[in-house]
Design a protein around this motif. Structure first.
Motif, PDB file in Angstrom:
ATOM      1  N   SER A 144       4.056  -3.425   7.652  1.00  0.00           N
ATOM      2  CA  SER A 144       2.885  -2.590   7.961  1.00  0.00           C
ATOM      3  C   SER A 144       2.134  -2.171   6.702  1.00  0.00           C
ATOM      4  CB  SER A 144       3.321  -1.354   8.741  1.00  0.00           C
ATOM      5  OG  SER A 144       4.225  -0.589   7.963  1.00  0.00           O
ATOM      6  N   ALA A 145       2.788  -2.255   5.536  1.00  0.00           N
ATOM      7  CA  ALA A 145       2.145  -1.859   4.288  1.00  0.00           C
ATOM      8  C   ALA A 145       1.760  -3.056   3.428  1.00  0.00           C
ATOM      9  CB  ALA A 145       3.064  -0.930   3.493  1.00  0.00           C
ATOM     10  N   ALA A 146       2.237  -4.240   3.752  1.00  0.00           N
ATOM     11  CA  ALA A 146       1.982  -5.434   2.933  1.00  0.00           C
ATOM     12  C   ALA A 146       0.592  -5.993   3.204  1.00  0.00           C
ATOM     13  CB  ALA A 146       3.036  -6.486   3.222  1.00  0.00           C
ATOM     14  N   SER A 160       0.812  -1.216   0.000  1.00  0.00           N
ATOM     15  CA  SER A 160       0.000   0.000   0.000  1.00  0.00           C
ATOM     16  C   SER A 160       0.852   1.276   0.000  1.00  0.00           C
ATOM     17  CB  SER A 160      -0.958   0.002   1.193  1.00  0.00           C
ATOM     18  OG  SER A 160      -0.231  -0.012   2.394  1.00  0.00           O
ATOM     19  N   SER A 161       2.075   1.200   0.490  1.00  0.00           N
ATOM     20  CA  SER A 161       2.909   2.408   0.522  1.00  0.00           C
ATOM     21  C   SER A 161       3.422   2.778  -0.876  1.00  0.00           C
ATOM     22  CB  SER A 161       4.087   2.224   1.483  1.00  0.00           C
ATOM     23  OG  SER A 161       4.895   1.148   1.048  1.00  0.00           O
ATOM     24  N   THR A 162       3.733   1.784  -1.678  1.00  0.00           N
ATOM     25  CA  THR A 162       4.233   2.045  -3.041  1.00  0.00           C
ATOM     26  C   THR A 162       3.171   1.829  -4.105  1.00  0.00           C
ATOM     27  OG1 THR A 162       5.016  -0.228  -3.246  1.00  0.00           O
ATOM     28  CG2 THR A 162       6.585   1.410  -2.398  1.00  0.00           C
ATOM     29  N   ASN A 195      -2.972  -5.882   7.512  1.00  0.00           N
ATOM     30  CA  ASN A 195      -1.578  -5.965   7.090  1.00  0.00           C
ATOM     31  C   ASN A 195      -0.877  -7.110   7.813  1.00  0.00           C
ATOM     32  OD1 ASN A 195      -0.774  -5.074   9.658  1.00  0.00           O
ATOM     33  ND2 ASN A 195      -0.841  -2.936   9.037  1.00  0.00           N
ATOM     34  N   PHE A 196       0.361  -7.385   7.395  1.00  0.00           N
ATOM     35  CA  PHE A 196       1.087  -8.509   7.974  1.00  0.00           C
ATOM     36  C   PHE A 196       1.421  -8.291   9.448  1.00  0.00           C
ATOM     37  CE2 PHE A 196       1.692 -10.245   3.766  1.00  0.00           C
ATOM     38  CZ  PHE A 196       1.776 -11.602   4.024  1.00  0.00           C
ATOM     39  N   GLU A 197       1.690  -7.075   9.869  1.00  0.00           N
ATOM     40  CA  GLU A 197       1.965  -6.820  11.285  1.00  0.00           C
ATOM     41  C   GLU A 197       0.768  -7.205  12.147  1.00  0.00           C
ATOM     42  OE1 GLU A 197       5.152  -3.215  11.870  1.00  0.00           O
ATOM     43  OE2 GLU A 197       3.060  -2.700  11.595  1.00  0.00           O
ATOM     44  N   ALA A 198      -0.403  -6.753  11.738  1.00  0.00           N
ATOM     45  CA  ALA A 198      -1.616  -7.079  12.490  1.00  0.00           C
ATOM     46  C   ALA A 198      -1.881  -8.585  12.453  1.00  0.00           C
ATOM     47  CB  ALA A 198      -2.810  -6.319  11.916  1.00  0.00           C
ATOM     48  N   LEU A 199      -1.614  -9.199  11.313  1.00  0.00           N
ATOM     49  CA  LEU A 199      -1.813 -10.637  11.185  1.00  0.00           C
ATOM     50  C   LEU A 199      -0.883 -11.401  12.131  1.00  0.00           C
ATOM     51  CD1 LEU A 199      -3.258 -12.899   9.599  1.00  0.00           C
ATOM     52  CD2 LEU A 199      -1.350 -12.848   8.005  1.00  0.00           C
ATOM     53  N   ILE A 200       0.367 -10.989  12.192  1.00  0.00           N
ATOM     54  CA  ILE A 200       1.335 -11.648  13.077  1.00  0.00           C
ATOM     55  C   ILE A 200       0.925 -11.468  14.537  1.00  0.00           C
ATOM     56  CG2 ILE A 200       3.714 -11.546  13.930  1.00  0.00           C
ATOM     57  CD1 ILE A 200       4.529 -10.830  11.025  1.00  0.00           C
ATOM     58  N   ILE A 201       0.538 -10.255  14.907  1.00  0.00           N
ATOM     59  CA  ILE A 201       0.121  -9.999  16.289  1.00  0.00           C
ATOM     60  C   ILE A 201      -1.128 -10.807  16.625  1.00  0.00           C
ATOM     61  CG2 ILE A 201      -0.795  -8.227  17.852  1.00  0.00           C
ATOM     62  CD1 ILE A 201       1.096  -6.237  16.388  1.00  0.00           C
TER      63      ILE A 201
END
Length: 173
Positions: free
Chosen positions: A77-79, A54-56, A87-93
């Motif tokens: 955080s953008a994937a 999402s960032s690029t 995003n992947f950060e939220a998914l991992i958490i």
């Protein structure tokens, strides 16, 4: 078999097919993921092999050799993969929290089961001890009665037996 079993089986089949497509690097359309660059996340993620950054605003092939996309490709955080809203950060958490809760629940269940088993054993042992105590009491009582009868016989033999006084006071029982 119930409908729950069928839906679980179909979900597992769809997941297997999606992972199989990711592993093979197959894409649904001949242009690959690059054709969705600078478009929307939803368009990019219609293909299960694509990863949206999402960032690029780039749509790239998901790096199958890595579990998580490298930061050179896109920050976590953008994937986005599979759904645009997570995003992947939220998914991992989220997966860590859910996994931790499951592990704690399993640990608590195991502790409860072990505690119940420990509580059951003393009950059986207590029961056994009480039964043995009752048997000893009965045997002791039998011996006491037997000894009293022997002593009474010996007293009769030697004339020491105290007969009941015929003039004893009557008691109302």
């Amino acid at each position: 078999m119930g409908p729950c079993r069928t839906s679980t089986g179909s979900v597992l089949l769809l997941l297997f097919l999606a992972l199989d497509n990711v592993a093979l690097g197959a894409s649904e359309e001949p242009g690959g993921c690059q054709q969705y660059t600078n478009k929307t996340c939803e368009q990019c993620l219609t293909n299960v092999t694509c990863l949206w950054c999402s960032s690029t605003k780039k749509c790239v092939e998901y790096p199958v050799r890595n579990i998580l996309p490298p930061s050179s490709l896109c920050k976590l955080s953008a994937a986005r993969w599979g759904v645009c809203w997570m995003n992947f950060e939220a998914l991992i958490i989220a997966m860590s929290v859910v996994g931790g809760i499951i592990l704690i629940a399993i640990f608590v269940c195991c502790c409860c089961c072990c505690r119940k088993k420990k509580n059951r054993k003393p009950d059986k042992e207590d029961e056994k001890a009480a039964k043995e105590k009752e048997q000893r009491r009965v045997r002791q009582e039998e011996r006491r009665v037997e000894m009293k009868s022997r002593h009474d016989e010996i007293r009769k033999k030697y004339g020491l037996f105290k007969e009941e006084n015929p003039y004893a006071k009557f008691e109302n029982n």
